[in-house]
Each structure stands twice: as C-alpha cells, then as structure tokens.
Scaffold this motif. Structure first.
Motif, short mmCIF file in Angstrom:
data_model
loop_
_atom_site.label_atom_id
_atom_site.label_comp_id
_atom_site.label_asym_id
_atom_site.label_seq_id
_atom_site.Cartn_x
_atom_site.Cartn_y
_atom_site.Cartn_z
N GLY A 1 17.94 -1.23 4.05
CA GLY A 1 16.31 -1.33 3.73
C GLY A 1 15.72 0.02 3.59
N ILE A 2 14.78 -0.23 2.78
CA ILE A 2 14.30 1.57 2.71
C ILE A 2 12.59 1.45 3.02
CG2 ILE A 2 13.48 3.70 0.35
CD1 ILE A 2 16.89 2.71 -0.61
N ILE A 3 12.43 2.03 3.39
CA ILE A 3 10.77 2.37 3.98
C ILE A 3 10.50 3.91 3.19
CG2 ILE A 3 9.18 1.89 5.71
CD1 ILE A 3 11.38 0.19 7.67
N VAL A 4 9.33 3.41 2.35
CA VAL A 4 8.63 4.04 1.25
C VAL A 4 7.85 5.11 2.54
CG1 VAL A 4 10.29 3.03 -0.22
CG2 VAL A 4 7.17 3.35 -0.14
N LYS A 5 7.23 5.84 1.99
CA LYS A 5 6.21 6.89 2.00
C LYS A 5 5.02 6.13 2.72
CE LYS A 5 6.98 10.75 -0.86
NZ LYS A 5 6.32 11.45 -1.57
N GLY A 6 4.39 6.76 3.56
CA GLY A 6 3.22 6.35 4.50
C GLY A 6 2.28 5.90 2.94
N THR A 7 1.89 4.60 3.21
CA THR A 7 1.03 4.31 2.35
C THR A 7 -0.51 3.70 3.00
OG1 THR A 7 2.57 3.84 0.54
CG2 THR A 7 -0.14 2.94 -0.33
N THR A 8 -1.40 3.95 1.87
CA THR A 8 -3.53 4.18 2.61
C THR A 8 -4.07 3.44 1.57
OG1 THR A 8 -3.71 6.38 2.52
CG2 THR A 8 -3.33 6.14 4.24
N ARG A 9 -5.40 3.09 2.40
CA ARG A 9 -6.45 2.31 1.26
C ARG A 9 -6.66 3.54 0.14
NH1 ARG A 9 -7.66 0.96 -2.25
NH2 ARG A 9 -9.90 -0.87 -2.36
N TYR A 10 -6.82 4.24 0.09
CA TYR A 10 -7.39 5.32 -0.73
C TYR A 10 -6.40 6.36 -0.24
CZ TYR A 10 -11.62 2.21 0.09
OH TYR A 10 -12.41 1.65 0.19
N GLU B 1 -5.02 13.61 0.90
CA GLU B 1 -4.78 15.07 0.63
C GLU B 1 -4.11 15.38 1.48
OE1 GLU B 1 -4.43 15.82 -2.64
OE2 GLU B 1 -3.68 17.42 -1.79
N GLY B 2 -3.43 15.13 2.67
CA GLY B 2 -2.92 15.31 3.50
C GLY B 2 -3.36 17.12 4.65
N LEU C 1 8.91 19.95 14.29
CA LEU C 1 7.40 19.31 14.05
C LEU C 1 6.96 19.01 12.70
CD1 LEU C 1 6.10 21.70 17.22
CD2 LEU C 1 6.37 19.09 17.08
N ASN C 2 6.08 17.94 12.61
CA ASN C 2 5.64 17.85 11.00
C ASN C 2 4.06 17.05 11.33
OD1 ASN C 2 4.47 14.74 9.70
ND2 ASN C 2 6.60 14.62 11.68
N ALA C 3 3.00 17.66 11.00
CA ALA C 3 1.51 17.53 10.14
C ALA C 3 1.55 17.56 8.40
CB ALA C 3 1.09 18.30 11.30
N VAL C 4 2.08 16.36 8.29
CA VAL C 4 2.06 16.04 6.72
C VAL C 4 0.36 15.10 6.79
CG1 VAL C 4 2.78 15.14 4.59
CG2 VAL C 4 4.31 15.96 6.02
N GLY C 5 0.17 14.33 7.73
CA GLY C 5 -1.44 14.17 7.83
C GLY C 5 -1.52 12.99 6.64
N LEU C 6 0.24 12.27 6.13
CA LEU C 6 -0.44 10.65 5.55
C LEU C 6 -0.54 11.16 3.94
CD1 LEU C 6 -1.61 8.12 7.97
CD2 LEU C 6 1.22 8.66 6.89
#
Lengths: 266, 318
Positions: B56-65, B68-69, B83-88
C-alpha cells in the motif's frame, strides 16, 4: 531523466586544499548514466556515527570516456568529512542524477552564431558544478568565461581544469590571486557585455550577481541553490525555496532557478 | 535468495510464505506500506523499484484547502533520525482529485490518501470527496500531526477529540478507514480504544514525536517552527512499545511504523502485534527500502518455517 542507485568506486582522491577534496569515482558495473550540468547526487555516508541522511553534492564533472563522475567535497561537518576521507578503492553509494539542470539551449538561449558571451560566476566550493557546465557549453561551441572567487588563492579550486575550458578571471578576498575583493567587483563585469549568466556559491554572492545581471540590462541569470535535504527526489518537501509561485523543492524543481522567479529583491 | 512463485507453493526447496493481509476491507498483497509524507505520490520512486510490489502506498497528507506549509528551514538532522516541520504543504483535495488522482490511479497497488484538517467539517468534506474516487480503497486519517499550529494536534491528544473527528468521517466515508495516532499522549491505548469505538477499521502508529533542535553557536532553533516531528530509528523503541500496548487493547488491526529501516525492524513490529507496517524515513536513506523489506520478510518467514506473516503477528514470547 532516469535516476539510479549506484555503488560507485573511488578511483582517485585528491586533497586540493585544506578542507577541499576531489573524488573521482567510477561505476564498475556499467556505463554511468547521462547527467546534466547543475544536477547533483545524494551520497550515502557510511563512516560517520553522527550522520543519518545522505549528503547532496553537485556533480563537478563527468568524464564519459573514462566512465568517471567527479565530486568536489568541502569537509565542513561530520558527514562531508567522512566523504572526504574515503580512499581509493572504497565504495560510495550514490543516488543520481537528481534535480534540474542549467539551461544550455532553447528559444531564449543565446546562439553561438550570435556571438554569445556566457559568464559562469562561482564562489568557494560553489564553483564545482561550473566545471561540468563549462565543458558541456564548450562542446556545444560556446566560449565560456569563468569568474571565480574565494577567500585566498589556495581556496580557488581546479583552476587548471577551468583554464582548459575557457577564459578565467579570479578574485580573492586577501588579494593573493587575481583582483582583490569579491567577484561582483571584478573589472571584467564592467569591461564586457554578457548575454547569459550562471552562478553558484554563497547566497549573498549569488544575490549580488543577480543584482548585477538585473542592473546590466536584465541579463538572464540562473543560480544553483543549496539547501538541507532529506529525500532528494521531491517527496518530503523539506528543502523548499520561496518563489513567485510559492514553495518549490530545491531538490526536484531546482537546484537551478532563474533569479527572476525568486523573491530575492524583496 | 528470492524465489518467484505463488504463496505456499514449493519451488526447489523454497516455500513462498503467504504475505497477504487484510486491513478492514482492504486486501493487500503484502504488509508493507509507505508512510505518508515520505514517499510523495509514489511516482517519485518509480525509477528505483517496481512500486506496484508495495502492499500500500500512502500518499502525501491532503487537506480540504491549499496549504503553503511552514517557512524554511523545515528539517534538521538529529542522532539516528530527523526532525521535520513541513506543515502539510499540499494543493488541497480538489487539486488532488483533478490532477494527481489521474496520474496515480493506474498504479497496480493500493493507493491510500492521508487526510488531514484543522476542523471536523474539513476532515469530513475531504474524506467525502475522496470516497468517490474508485481507485482509492482507503484513507488514513491524520489526527496527530504535530507541525501545524491550527492542525490535527488537538484532535489526536484526547480520546474525546479523536472520537469526534473519526465519527464525523465515518458517517461520510464507507471504505477502509485507518486512523493514524499521535505518540504525544499519556495513554495511547486509551485513544486507540476511543477511535475503534468511533468506527475506525484500523489504527496506524506512531506519527512523529514532538522534538526540538538548537544551533548552540547561533543560539537559534534549527526549525522555523522551533519544534517539529522526530522520525527515524531514534523513535523505534517508543513505537514498538506503543504498538505492543495498542495491539493488546484493540481488536482492529494495528499498522506499525516508526524508524523501520529493514526487514528485521519490520519483523519486530509484527511480533509486537502489528498486522502491517509502514516505511517512512528509511525511504530517504535507501529509496528502494520497501521492496527489500518485502523480500526480507519473506526470507525470515522461510527461515523460521512460517507459512504466513499472520502467524507472527503478536507472536512475541514473554
């Protein structure tokens, strides 16, 4: 361009000056894949206990005849030190080629027949990708002009290689070689007219080069950005640069950017 | 040595173990998945391996809108991890449905979307839109991302908040619903039970641990957001412990993740009670980790004379 994970062998290691090491590697199993100037490799660091991630290192030169790829390493931390201390015969796992590349053709690009004058400005270890770029430009009939800067004469790297490819100007901060000062103050920028500028080096230097290019009649200017990376393939979104079109991954949508697309003027 | 063949059938002394697993209604050819945010949309890794081999490939976090992160710097290397802080950062669910989905719907494995949000209604609306995509058989609900100032953290750290968002999504989403749990809680088993009661088909754990890194010379944080999510081998012992605790507490299948670098690490998670595992940060070190782990699990099962991976789930001997 297809990306590969390769176990390369170190065929030659040269300590160029203090913390600078030139590694020449070959692929023992097959011909090296095609690579373009400006692209980089993610090098796995096996000999450092404190290093977890790969290190993104730009491709310094590709010698297809000898099946060699060269990397110029500045030993600045534990990871790059472990890479710089590799010995002839050692294996280095590399993911390559990654990222986009410098423009060398296209409708906007100056033609050889139009007496194109291409300037390649490098600072410190940032001169690395310009050797490969210059040699590829020369193959295409251009006469690249190099303007390379460093702190001292010893920090100017691979000058012999550069001078074989094109005209070479240098600056040093201490005046020990070439003109004293920074590259943007070199007299060649005033005495010549250039049609395309490439730059790689410390960010303040590239920003100054971009400002020169803009002021000198909006000469197209491409820069190769450096950034802390994890994946190197555009998956993790860690290495972003803020552009006019929002955050872009330096590893995938860069490392080469046209300065017009960046927000450096602000 | 890897032997090609059908499960359970003997080939010259080698027996292929049964690697398939079921998570809710989701049938997977093997228990290896990619962790969201570490594998892009899968396409980024196609040059390195046959990605359709991955369970199974779980792709990037997706939000309603569109998001920019967070500003740069978003990443800091730490001992045995990062540590990461990409911010979706993502372009929103509408963009996903219109532009990304057509590119990935042909990949011959389970393509799963990780869904995040900052309000219950946003989670539900995003899930509802993805529910209509035929080739997306499951979603993973991120109620735990510690990076987002107004994000999922509030839901994932309390049983009530977690149950609330899961219930809302369950009402509009009828395929397999996986809920990704935050480790930044006092009692993760309690949260898992609340999520199970609210209708989750599975829980995945752990998301990143909230951490911090400082540049002593400059007296400044290494991340623009000061704190960020820790991942990599550094978190594996904590992840194993939490998987073990949660697997004992719930009846739904548990998906384990956190610092898995190789097949041995994966086996440890199965023994602790995970029915499937996810590979995350390891994708950055070796982009072909997933297929190596699949092969390595098979080798382990052969070597220990197990006929299926299910036999070692929770098989820890105390």
């Amino acid at each position: 361009m297809k990306k590969f994970i390769l176990d390369l062998h170190v065929v030659e290691r040269q300590l160029l000056h203090r913390e600078y090491v030139l590694l020449k590697l070959t692929n023992p199993d097959a011909a090296l894949p095609e690579m373009c100037p400006g692209q980089f490799a993610e090098l796995r660091v096996d000999a450092s206990k404190t290093t977890f991630l790969r290190r993104p290192i730009s491709i310094n030169f590709v010698d297809y005849e000898r099946n060699e790829v060269w990397f110029l390493i500045r030993m600045i931390g534990d990871g790059t030190r472990a890479l710089g201390l590799l010995r002839e015969g050692d294996t280095l796992n590399a993911v390559l080629p990654l990222g986009n590349s410098f423009t060398m053709s296209g409708a906007q690009f100056p033609k050889v027949s139009d007496d194109a004058s291409l300037l390649l400005v490098g600072g410190g270890v940032g001169t690395a990708p310009l050797l490969f770029l210059g040699s590829e430009l020369k193959k295409r009939g251009y006469k690249p002009v190099f303007l390379l800067g460093a702190r001292t004469a010893g920090d100017l790297l691979e000058l012999e290689e550069f001078s074989k490819i094109g005209e070479l100007f240098t600056t040093t901060e201490d005046g020990s070689q070439g003109e004293r000062g920074f590259v943007v103050h070199h007299s060649v920028l005033q005495s010549r007219k250039f049609s395309w500028i490439y730059s790689c080096g410390p960010k303040p230097m590239m920003q100054a080069v971009a400002a020169y290019a803009a002021a000198a009649g909006r000469i197209p200017c491409e820069v190769s950005l450096e950034n802390k990376m994890a994946c190197g393939v555009g998956a993790c979104l860690c290495c972003v640069e803020n552009t006019k079109e929002g955050h872009k991954c330096v590893c995938k949508e860069g490392p080469v950017f046209n300065t017009e697309d960046l927000l450096w003027q602000n | 040595m890897r032997v090609q063949g059908r499960p359970g059938i003997q080939y010259g002394g080698f027996v292929m173990a049964e690697l398939s697993v079921q998570i809710g209604k989701l049938q997977m050819k093997n228990p290896v998945m990619t962790a969201s945010g570490t594998f892009g949309y899968g396409l980024e890794f196609e040059d390195f391996m046959d990605i359709s081999r991955i369970g199974g490939i779980i792709v990037k976090g997706t939000t309603r809108y569109h998001r920019e992160g967070n500003p740069y710097p978003r990443m800091a290397e730490t001992p045995s991890g990062m540590l990461n802080a990409v911010g979706l950062q993502n372009k929103g669910v509408e963009y996903f449905c219109e532009y990304i989905y057509p590119q990935i719907s042909g990949i011959d494995t389970n393509m799963i979307v990780n869904v995040s949000g900052s309000a219950v209604e946003d989670y539900a609306e995003t899930a509802r839109m993805i529910n209509s995509l035929e080739k997306i058989p499951a979603i993973e609900l991120n109620i735990s991302c510690p990076n987002v100032k107004q994000g999922g953290m509030a839901f994932g750290v309390s049983a009530k908040g977690a149950a609330e968002v899961v219930s809302a999504v369950r009402k509009v989403y009828d395929k397999t619903l996986i809920v990704k749990l935050s480790p930044n809680v006092t009692n993760i088993a309690e949260i898992a039970c609340a999520v199970e009661a609210a209708g989750a088909d599975s829980v995945s754990l752990i998301n990143t641990l909230l951490g911090m890194a400082i540049d002593a010379e400059r007296r400044r944080p290494l991340l623009s957001t000061v704190t960020g999510g820790l991942s990599g081998p550094a978190v594996k012992p904590i992840a194993l412990r939490m998987v073990w605790q949660v697997a004992k507490a719930v009846k739904i299948p548990v998906i384990g993740l956190g610092g898995i670098m190789n097949a041995t690490d994966a086996i440890e998670f199965f023994l602790a009670g995970a029915s499937a595992i996810q590979i995350g940060t390891a994708n950055f070190i070796d982009p072909a980790t997933c297929v190596k782990v699949i092969d390595g699990i098979n080798d382990y099962l052969d070597r220990h004379h197990y006929s299926s991976v299910q036999e070692i789930v929770g098989a820890l001997e105390l």
